[in-house]
Enzyme design. Structure first.
Site, PDB file in Angstrom:
ATOM      1  N   ARG A  96       0.840  -1.191   0.000  1.00 15.54           N
ATOM      2  CA  ARG A  96       0.000   0.000   0.000  1.00 15.54           C
ATOM      3  C   ARG A  96       0.882   1.251   0.000  1.00 15.54           C
ATOM      4  NH1 ARG A  96      -2.120  -3.722   3.625  1.00 15.54           N
ATOM      5  NH2 ARG A  96      -4.217  -4.491   3.097  1.00 15.54           N
ATOM      6  N   LYS A 126      -1.923  -2.041   7.836  1.00 15.37           N
ATOM      7  CA  LYS A 126      -3.356  -1.753   7.974  1.00 15.37           C
ATOM      8  C   LYS A 126      -4.027  -2.701   8.959  1.00 15.37           C
ATOM      9  CE  LYS A 126      -7.620  -1.489   5.240  1.00 15.37           C
ATOM     10  NZ  LYS A 126      -8.211  -1.613   3.872  1.00 15.37           N
ATOM     11  N   HIS A 196      -3.289   2.706  -5.592  1.00 15.87           N
ATOM     12  CA  HIS A 196      -3.781   1.475  -4.967  1.00 15.87           C
ATOM     13  C   HIS A 196      -4.290   0.486  -6.008  1.00 15.87           C
ATOM     14  CE1 HIS A 196      -5.195  -0.626  -1.304  1.00 15.87           C
ATOM     15  NE2 HIS A 196      -6.132  -1.098  -2.099  1.00 15.87           N
ATOM     16  N   ARG A 199      -2.411  -2.718  -7.081  1.00 23.31           N
ATOM     17  CA  ARG A 199      -2.514  -3.966  -6.324  1.00 23.31           C
ATOM     18  C   ARG A 199      -3.539  -4.890  -6.976  1.00 23.31           C
ATOM     19  NH1 ARG A 199      -1.245  -4.389  -0.928  1.00 23.31           N
ATOM     20  NH2 ARG A 199      -3.383  -4.904  -0.278  1.00 23.31           N
ATOM     21  N   HIS A 223      -3.663  -9.543   2.773  1.00 25.13           N
ATOM     22  CA  HIS A 223      -5.090  -9.703   3.035  1.00 25.13           C
ATOM     23  C   HIS A 223      -5.248 -10.787   4.092  1.00 25.13           C
ATOM     24  CE1 HIS A 223      -6.357  -7.999  -1.149  1.00 25.13           C
ATOM     25  NE2 HIS A 223      -6.011  -7.072  -0.292  1.00 25.13           N
ATOM     26  N   TYR A 232      -2.944 -16.283  10.876  1.00 24.40           N
ATOM     27  CA  TYR A 232      -2.102 -15.453  10.012  1.00 24.40           C
ATOM     28  C   TYR A 232      -0.653 -15.652  10.431  1.00 24.40           C
ATOM     29  CZ  TYR A 232      -0.355 -11.398   7.455  1.00 24.40           C
ATOM     30  OH  TYR A 232       0.327 -10.571   6.591  1.00 24.40           O
TER      31      TYR A 232
END
Length: 284
Positions: A96, A126, A196, A199, A223, A232
């Protein structure tokens, strides 16, 4: 009780979060039904009485077929080299804009070895989770150029020298949030394209190539999978993602080579009156 709790979240204006919380809680209740811990899922029917989520707005992007023209316009632009490198870095690493703007030299590992890595701390992401970016050789080359241009680092100015894209006079000591977008607008490629949006371009190309697992692509885009049972792991799929990033970098190189057949007149940014240190900042 669940509805009251969700309404409190909605009253803050966090509609998306309210729906996510309902989904997470629903999974927990459903998990407890077979073991007899609960008799039913009280969240299952709440969706119909909750406020609707805001419609997702997809960022405009440069059409894939226009990538050679984009590179032709970029190479014809006579503006700041720092802006050019920031945009190239963002596209190449699939991160980003904010992650590029605040990138620091201390975040890079193994640049002289076979597995160079960019370790972005959770505080700058983020989703507040550490993100690992395996770097292709093309990214390391950009870092070499950035290091050479970084006069602040050369002369021991730690405040500005710590950043890849430092700028004196900005509130956070780095390039502004709109700088790459201004450059993209000046290039005139794509209808209202955004930084953006690259992406999305990368995701589309990688998915449609048929060469890469969708999970690798989603992990590379940072993501986070949904659901309470999702795990994650920043290092997940690191080796296959490294090969994927090399393929993506080569794809961009091919698009740039194709741009040599496109003739575009030099584009120069509108000059502002030169202020103090203007001469020094002009190359940045």
């Amino acid at each position: 009780m669940m509805l009251e709790a969700l309404q409190q979240i909605q009253d803050r204006g966090a509609l998306e979060m309210a729906h996510r919380v309902r989904g997470y809680c629903s999974e927990i209740f459903r998990y407890g039904i077979p073991s007899g811990r609960v008799m039913s899922d009280p969240c299952s029917d709440l969706g119909s009485v909750m406020r609707k989520r805001a419609r997702v707005k997809h960022r405009s992007k440069v059409p894939i077929t226009e990538l050679p023209r984009f590179f032709a316009a970029l190479n014809a632009d006579t503006g700041s080299r720092l802006s050019h490198l920031a945009l190239r870095w963002t596209i190449l690493t699939m991160v980003r804009t904010q992650e590029t703007r605040h990138a620091q030299w201390s975040e890079f590992e193994g640049l002289g070895g076979p597995k160079p890595l960019w370790r972005i701390p959770a505080a700058r992401m983020k989703m507040q989770l550490e993100h690992l970016v395996p770097l292709p050789p093309q990214a390391v080359e950009l870092l070499r150029e950035l290091k050479e241009l970084n006069v602040y680092g050369k002369f021991g100015n730690e405040r500005f020298g710590q950043y890849l894209f430092p700028v004196i006079g900005n509130n956070d000591d780095t390039i502004s949030s709109s700088r790459m977008l201004v450059l993209l607008r000046r290039l005139g490629v794509g209808d209202k394209a955004t930084v953006h949006g690259f992406r999305s371009v990368a995701s589309t190309i990688l998915n449609e190539s048929g060469r890469f697992n969708a999970d690798w692509i989603e992990m590379q885009l940072a993501h986070v999978p949904q659901g309470v049972r999702s795990v994650y792991n920043a290092a997940l799929y690191l080796d296959p993602r490294r090969k994927m990033m090399k393929w993506w970098a080569d794809y961009l190189d091919d698009a740039e080579r194709a741009s040599k057949a496109i003739v575009i007149e030099e584009v120069a940014p509108k000059k502002k009156p030169v202020e103090a240190l203007g001469w020094f900042q002009s190359s940045w």
